[in-house]
Design a protein around this motif. Structure first.
Motif, PDB file in Angstrom:
ATOM      1  N   ALA D 282       0.839  -1.204   0.000  1.00 38.05           N
ATOM      2  CA  ALA D 282       0.000   0.000   0.000  1.00 38.05           C
ATOM      3  C   ALA D 282       0.871   1.250   0.000  1.00 38.05           C
ATOM      4  N   VAL D 283       1.916   1.230   0.807  1.00 32.29           N
ATOM      5  CA  VAL D 283       2.813   2.385   0.889  1.00 32.29           C
ATOM      6  C   VAL D 283       3.421   2.669  -0.485  1.00 32.29           C
ATOM      7  N   ALA D 284       3.801   1.613  -1.155  1.00 32.31           N
ATOM      8  CA  ALA D 284       4.371   1.775  -2.496  1.00 32.31           C
ATOM      9  C   ALA D 284       3.334   2.336  -3.461  1.00 32.31           C
ATOM     10  N   ALA D 285       2.112   1.837  -3.354  1.00 33.19           N
ATOM     11  CA  ALA D 285       1.046   2.325  -4.244  1.00 33.19           C
ATOM     12  C   ALA D 285       0.771   3.802  -4.000  1.00 33.19           C
ATOM     13  N   TRP D 286       0.916   4.233  -2.778  1.00 28.30           N
ATOM     14  CA  TRP D 286       0.720   5.650  -2.473  1.00 28.30           C
ATOM     15  C   TRP D 286       1.904   6.510  -2.950  1.00 28.30           C
ATOM     16  N   LEU D 354      -6.787  -3.805   6.273  1.00 29.41           N
ATOM     17  CA  LEU D 354      -7.384  -3.055   5.160  1.00 29.41           C
ATOM     18  C   LEU D 354      -8.210  -1.879   5.677  1.00 29.41           C
ATOM     19  N   SER D 355      -8.868  -2.063   6.821  1.00 26.58           N
ATOM     20  CA  SER D 355      -9.651  -0.945   7.368  1.00 26.58           C
ATOM     21  C   SER D 355      -8.730   0.189   7.787  1.00 26.58           C
ATOM     22  N   GLY D 356      -7.566  -0.160   8.300  1.00 22.20           N
ATOM     23  CA  GLY D 356      -6.605   0.878   8.671  1.00 22.20           C
ATOM     24  C   GLY D 356      -6.074   1.605   7.449  1.00 22.20           C
ATOM     25  N   LEU D 357      -5.780   0.849   6.424  1.00 24.54           N
ATOM     26  CA  LEU D 357      -5.294   1.470   5.193  1.00 24.54           C
ATOM     27  C   LEU D 357      -6.373   2.376   4.592  1.00 24.54           C
ATOM     28  N   ALA D 358      -7.604   1.900   4.613  1.00 22.33           N
ATOM     29  CA  ALA D 358      -8.701   2.718   4.079  1.00 22.33           C
ATOM     30  C   ALA D 358      -8.852   3.996   4.902  1.00 22.33           C
ATOM     31  N   GLU D 372      -4.368   8.429  -4.384  1.00 18.92           N
ATOM     32  CA  GLU D 372      -5.686   8.114  -4.920  1.00 18.92           C
ATOM     33  C   GLU D 372      -6.430   7.252  -3.924  1.00 18.92           C
ATOM     34  N   LEU D 373      -7.673   7.592  -3.617  1.00 16.68           N
ATOM     35  CA  LEU D 373      -8.470   6.779  -2.702  1.00 16.68           C
ATOM     36  C   LEU D 373      -8.542   5.335  -3.205  1.00 16.68           C
ATOM     37  N   GLY D 374      -8.362   4.399  -2.313  1.00 13.57           N
ATOM     38  CA  GLY D 374      -8.502   2.999  -2.690  1.00 13.57           C
ATOM     39  C   GLY D 374      -7.251   2.390  -3.267  1.00 13.57           C
ATOM     40  N   SER D 375      -6.263   3.215  -3.586  1.00 14.14           N
ATOM     41  CA  SER D 375      -5.082   2.674  -4.272  1.00 14.14           C
ATOM     42  C   SER D 375      -4.247   1.780  -3.357  1.00 14.14           C
ATOM     43  N   GLY D 376      -4.029   2.232  -2.128  1.00 14.83           N
ATOM     44  CA  GLY D 376      -3.262   1.411  -1.193  1.00 14.83           C
ATOM     45  C   GLY D 376      -4.046   0.168  -0.798  1.00 14.83           C
ATOM     46  N   VAL D 377      -5.318   0.374  -0.598  1.00 15.67           N
ATOM     47  CA  VAL D 377      -6.183  -0.764  -0.271  1.00 15.67           C
ATOM     48  C   VAL D 377      -6.101  -1.811  -1.379  1.00 15.67           C
TER      49      VAL D 377
END
Lengths: 393, 393, 393, 393
Positions: D282-286, D354-358, D372-377
Motif C-alpha cells: 500500500a505504501v508503495a502504491a501511495w 485493510l480498514s486501517g489502510l482505508a 488516490e483513494l482505494g489505491s493502497g487498499v
C-alpha cells in the motif's frame, strides 16, 4: 443489592465465572459453519445430562414455561385429556397452561408438601381402559414446597395398568442437580431450563423428547409456531435454527455441560445432597419444620421452611434482603407468608451455604424468632466437617 | 480453588464486579487525547483519597514495593540516613530495600505486635540536632501483625523536636480502608497500591507526594529511571506517560475512586471498622488472642490471630485451603507458624465475613482447636445485627 | 472464525463493549425490589424508541418470531382474517405463522424487491365494508431484500377506507436504526428484537402495543400462555414477571436504550443512512444491482445485492467466510444463490464498513467477478470523507 | 474514541477476546498452591517463545522500561562500559537509562532508519582487547523507525573478536511476532513486554536471562530491589513471588502462550510478514517511502512512513483520530512530524489491516496528499488475495 452475596433463591443460580466468561462472546453468524460445530455437539451432550439415548434434545430461546407449552402443543390436540396432580405452585401453573391450551385436565388435588401420588395415578389410569388420558404430567421437583417426586414410581404405576399415556416431566429445578433418568424411568418428554442446574442466564427452555413423544408430533393439532418441534428439528438436522438462535447461551451451555460432565453427574448429585443436608441440619437445630412431608421427599435443590405460627415469612425475607442484602425464596401460593425457601442448587460451596444460614439467622433473630444465633450454622458446620471430601481430621 | 469463596487474605482483595468490568477494556492509544481525559481527572481525584491538596499523585505500573523504592530513590541520596522502626514483616522489607539502595538506616527494633513508637522517634530525632536523619519511614498498617500506627503521633513527635526530616508512610494496606490524612498529619510521601483499598488487580504503585518531598527530587542522587518522578511528572503534565501506561488499571482506578467517593470515605472507614470488629468478637469468642498488643492498635483491614501454643498456624491455613477451599493469610516472619491472618478489607459484606469465620471454625475444629463450632460466628452475628444499618428490629 | 472481524449479517449485530459489559452481570433475585427498579424504567424508556406514548411495552424472552406469535395470538381469534403482502422471506414467515395459528390470511403477492403496496391494501380494505379484515400486517424492513416499506402510507390507505383493522408492524430489523413512529403512523402493535438495533444478544422479543391493540386482548381466543399479554401485564404492573425474566438482557437493554438516547434517535438514523449510502456507492462502483426496486425503498440496515447472472451468491459468501473470515448474509428464499446481503446496522464505523467492502471485493475477485479491487472501497471512502462529521478538510 | 476500530499503534495491540477473558479473573491467594500450578508452567513455556533452553524467565510487574532497567542493574556495576548504537527512539531511551544508572555508555551514532551496525560493533570490540566493554545492547526492532536489526550478525561480530561482553537485546516489539532465537543467536538477556506480541494488557516486563547473564548477578553492584533478579529467582523457585504478583496478567500470559504455540511460532511469524507486506504494498502504491533504509531491514510489526515534504505527519494522525476514530503511531524523536507509523502486530486480520489502510487513505486525501483513494487498499488486497491461506481461486 451490591451483588456481593450469593443468592439463595431456587434459581436462577449463582453463575460461576467460567460460565459468565463462556456467555460473554461477541456475535457471530449463525448461518456459518462454526455455529453448527458448536451447536450439534452440545445437543448430543445434553442427552447425557437427561440420561437419554434416543430421541432429540430441543432448545428454545424461552424460559421453562415455554418448555411446558412446547411439551403439550407438540404432542396433543385440543380436548385431549391429561392427568396431573397439583401439589404446589409449579404443578399448578402447568395445569393452568394446559387448560389455556384447550386440554381436558384431570386434576388430582394433593396437599402441598406431598409428592406426585403414584398410587392415585395408578387408580386413575386403571379406570381409563379406553386410553382417553393421553399424557401424565409430573413435576419432578416442586420448587414451591421443596418436594421431590418419585418419577420411577409414577412410571411403575403407569406400567401396572399397561397404559399408553405419555409421561411428561418438569425437571426444571432438578436436572443437573438431582438424579434424573429419562430412559430408565420411561420419561417421554422432560422440560428443563438454563438458569437452574445448568447455572446459566435465563433464556433457554431445554427439552428432552423421546422417540415416542416425537411420534405424536404430526398428529398433534394444538396450534404452534415459535415452539414447533418440527421447524426446530428440520433446522437442527442441518445444523441450523429456524430463527435467530440464542448464541451466547449456547456457548454457555457448552461450558456448563463440560463442567457437569467433568465433575461427573454422580458427584454433582452427591454435592447437592450434601449441601442440602447441611441446610436441613440447620433447620432442625432452629426447631423449624420443612414443608416436605417426609424425609424421602426432601429436595436437594430447595428447602421450603415453615416459619413459626403467627409470624410472616414475607417479613423475614424482606428483612433479610433490606438489612443483610441477601435473597431467599418467598413462600408461593398456599405457602405465601407461611414459609420461606432456601435455594441450594448450582454453584455453591460449604461457605456460601453457611453464609446464607448465618444471614437468615440474623434476620430471624431480629424478628424475634425463637432461635439461637449460630445454632443452625453450627449444625451445618458439624455436618459439613464430617462429610468434607478428604477430611481425615 | 474454585473461586466460589471470598478470599480472606489482606490483599489482593475480592474485586467487585463493577471494577472487573471497568478493567476489562480493549486497548486504546495512550498518545490520543482520550487517554488524557481519563487519566488527569483520576490523578486529581486520588488526591481526595489521600486527603492531600497540593503535591502530586504519581502512579507506577508496579507493586507497592516499587512505590517504596520510588519514595526513597526520588528524594534521597546514597548514604543518607533514614529512621525506621521494625515491628513486622513489611516495615522489615522497607528497611531492607533502603539498605540495598545504599541508605544508612537507623533501625528501632520493636516487638512485633506493637506500633510505630512515637516516643522513641522523638528521642532519636531530638538526638539529631544536625538533621542527619533525612526521612522517617512508617508503616501505617503493618499487615503482618494487624497493627495500625498513629501517624499523627509520629508527626507530633517530629514537630516536637522541630526536625526537618521528611515523613514517608506506607499506607498500602490502609488507604481507602482506614482514615488517612496526608495534609493534616504532615505526611510528605505516602505509598499505596491498587490491590488493597482500591480493590483492583495488582499492578499500580500509587504514590502521594507532597510539595516538600517534590522539592527533594532534584538533589536526590539515588540512581533511578523507571521510577523517576521527574520523567513521570514531565509526561503527566502533558497528559502523557513516560512509557506505556497500565491503561486497564487506570480505567479501573477511575471506577474505584468513584465507588469510594460515592460511598463517602467516612462510610468506607466505618464499614471497615464494623466488619473488623465482628471478626474481633469472633476471636474473643474462640478464646484466641490478636497479635496487636492493645485495642488502640487494632487494624480494621487485617487481624493477625495467635493460634494456641503447640499448634501450627500453617497447618490451619493449609487445611482450610484444601478442605474448605478458602484462603487466609499465613503468619509471616516472626509470626510464621504462630499466627494466621484474616484479611477484612475491600469489598466484603457481613455474610462474606461470616462465611470466612464459619470456614476457619471448621478448620480449627478439624485440627482439635479448643473452640466451639458456631461460637465465633454467633459473636460476630450478634455484633453485626446490633450495628446493621437501618436495623430497627 | 477468529472473531476478529466484524460481521456483516443483518443481525445479530456486532455488540459494543459497553453492552457486553452491561449483560455480563451475576444473577440476582427477580422478586427483590431492585429488579423492579431497573425493569420498569426500561419499559418506559423503550417507548421513546418506538415513539409511542400510551399503550404498553411488553418483553418476552424469545426471538422476534415469538413477538410475531404474541402479536396475533393476543389480539385475534382462530378464523379471523388478516391482510398481508408477501414480498420477502420475513413477510412470508409471518404469513406462515398466522396460518398455523388458524387465521384466515389474505395474501397480496408482490415481487421480491418491492415494498408493502399501500394502494393494493387500500383496494382490499375498501372491498371489505363489513370489516372482516381484523388486522393488516406489514414488514417495515424486509431483511431478505433490503426493502423498507412506507408505514405511514399504509396507514393512510387504511384511513382512506376508514377501516377499523389493526395495523401490526414487524420492525425487528428497523427499530433503533431507521425512523419508526408508532403513534404518528398509527401503528397498533410493533414487534422488535434485542439483537438488531438494540445491539444485544438474541433473546428478547420487544413488543410495543397500543391501547387499541390492548383492547382486543380479552376477546382474542387464540390459545396462548407463555406469550399471553395478560399475565405479562399483570405481573409487570407490580414490577414483576410471570416467570423467570431474562435478567442479563434487561440490564443490557437499559444500557442499549441509554446509548441510543444519548446519541439521539435522529443521529442514530442519520448514521445508519450514511453508512448504508457508502455501501450503495460501492455497489454502484462494482456495477452491481440492489434487489430493492427503487431508491425510495432502500433499507439503511441491509443491502441485498444481486450477483451477476451465472454466478452463485452462496459460493461468494462461502468463499468470503472461509478465505477471509468474514460473514455476509446469504440470499434467502427467492434470492437464494442470486443475491448476497451486507448488513450495516447497529454498532458500525466507517472503517468497519470499509473492511467489509474490502473483504467482499477480494472474494468477488477470487471468483472472477468483473470488478476492480479497491473500486467499491474508493467509492465508499469518497462518500464517507465528504460526509464525515466535522470534516472541514 | 468509541473503541469500535482496531488501533494501529505499534503496541499495545488489539487484545483478542480470549485473552481479555483470561485476564478477567477474580483475585485468588498468591501464596496458595494453585498460584504455583499456573505460574511455574507459564515460566517454562515462555522459554519456548524466547527459544531458550537454559537460564531463567523472569517476570516483573512493570513495563518494558522496567525490563531494560532490570537487565543492566542485575548484571553490571556503576562505571561499567556498555556499547550501544543509537538509531531510533527506543535505542536512545535505553542509552539514557544506562547513563542514569551510572554506566559508561559508548554510543555509536547511526542514521535513524538504519539498523544495528554489526561491522561497527566488530570494530569497537576488536579495539577493546582488555574487555572493558561488559555488554553490547541492541534493539531488535526499533519501533520508532520500523527497522529490524540482525541479531545473529551482531553475535557474529562479537564472536569474531572473541569478546566476552554480554549481548542484551530489547525484543519488546518483536518477540512473538518476528523470529527471535535466544540460544542460537547467543543472546544473554532479552527484554520483552506483555502488551506487544503477547497481546495482553500492559503490565509485565518479561525477561529471558541466560545462564551467563545470571552468573553476572552476584557481582553486579548497581543498587536494585524491586527489580532484583535474586529475590525473584529465590521466590520463583518455591513457586512464589517476592511481592504481590500481577495475577490476572499471569493468567493472561498462560492463554497468550497457548495461543502462540497452538498457531505455531513459524505460522505466527509468517502471518506477521504477510500482513506487513500488504501494508508495504500500500505504501508503495501511495508513492510514499518507508523510514527503513532497505528491504532487509523492514520490520514486520511496524511500518514508519515518511509523509511528503512540506506536510506534517502529526496533523495526519490527529486528523485520522478525530475524523475517523482511528489511531496510528506518531513520528517519534527525529521522525516527529516527518513520519507516521502503522502498527501491524498482534491480533490482526486482513480485513482489520485493510480498514486501517482505508482510514489513513481518507485522512491523507482530506489533507491533500497526492494519493488516490482505494489505491493502497487495492495493492494490499491484491497481495492478500494472492497469499491467502487455501485460496485456490
Amino acid at each position: 443489592m451490591n451483588g456481593q452475596n450469593p443468592i439463595f433463591i431456587p434459581g436462577p443460580t449463582n453463575i460461576p465465572d467460567r460460565l459468565r466468561a463462556a456467555m460473554n462472546v461477541q456475535s457471530s453468524d449463525h448461518r456459518a459453519p462454526d455455529f453448527k460445530e458448536i451447536f450439534l455437539p452440545v445437543l448430543a451432550d445434553v442427552k447425557k445430562i437427561f440420561k437419554m439415548s434416543g430421541g432429540e434434545v430441543i432448545i428454545f430461546p424461552a424460559s421453562g414455561t415455554g418448555g411446558w407449552e412446547a411439551s403439550v402443543t407438540n404432542t396433543l390436540s385440543p380436548g385431549d385429556k391429561v392427568l396431573v396432580a397439583r401439589y404446589g405452585m409449579f404443578s399448578h401453573r402447568w395445569i393452568d397452561l394446559c387448560q389455556r391450551q384447550g386440554l381436558d385436565v384431570e386434576i388430582i388435588e394433593c396437599a402441598w408438601g406431598s409428592a406426585a401420588p403414584a398410587d392415585l395415578f395408578a387408580q386413575r389410569l386403571a379406570a381409563d381402559p379406553e386410553g382417553r388420558i393421553k399424557a401424565v404430567l409430573v413435576t419432578h421437583n416442586e420448587t414451591a414446597t421443596g418436594v421431590r417426586s418419585d418419577i420411577a414410581g409414577v412410571r411403575k404405576a403407569m406400567n401396572a395398568s399397561d397404559h399408553a399415556a405419555l409421561l411428561f416431566v418438569d425437571c426444571v429445578s432438578s436436572l443437573g442437580c438431582m438424579d434424573f433418568r429419562m430412559d430408565e424411568w420411561g420419561v417421554d418428554l422432560a422440560v428443563a431450563g438454563s438458569q437452574k442446574g445448568f447455572m446459566l442466564n435465563t433464556g433457554m427452555a431445554i427439552v428432552g423428547v423421546s422417540d415416542k413423544a416425537l411420534a405424536a408430533m404430526d398428529s398433534a393439532r394444538c396450534p404452534r409456531c415459535f415452539f414447533d418441534f418440527r421447524d426446530m428439528l428440520a433446522a437442527n438436522q442441518k445444523g441450523g435454527y429456524p430463527y435467530t438462535p440464542p448464541l451466547q447461551l449456547i456457548h454457555g451451555l457448552r461450558a456448563s455441560v463440560d463442567m457437569l460432565l467433568e465433575e461427573g453427574l454422580d458427584a454433582v448429585f452427591a454435592r447437592h445432597f450434601r449441601l442440602a443436608e447441611g441446610v436441613r441440619q440447620a433447620v432442625a437445630a432452629w426447631g423449624l419444620t420443612l414443608c416436605a412431608q417426609s424425609a424421602d421427599l426432601y429436595s436437594d435443590t430447595v428447602s421450603a421452611i415453615y416459619v413459626p405460627e403467627g409470624l410472616n415469612s414475607d417479613a423475614l425475607t424482606d428483612h433479610a434482603y433490606h438489612t443483610y442484602d441477601v435473597s431467599f425464596g418467598v413462600g408461593l401460593g398456599e405457602m405465601a407468608g407461611k414459609a420461606f425457601r432456601i435455594g441450594h442448587l448450582g454453584s455453591l460451596s460449604d461457605l456460601m451455604v453457611l453464609s446464607g444460614l448465618a444471614g437468615i439467622e440474623m434476620a430471624m433473630k431480629d424478628l424475634d424468632y425463637p432461635i439461637e444465633l449460630g445454632s443452625g450454622v453450627a449444625a451445618a458446620q458439624a455436618y459439613y466437617r464430617k462429610t468434607a471430601a478428604g477430611n481425615t481430621q
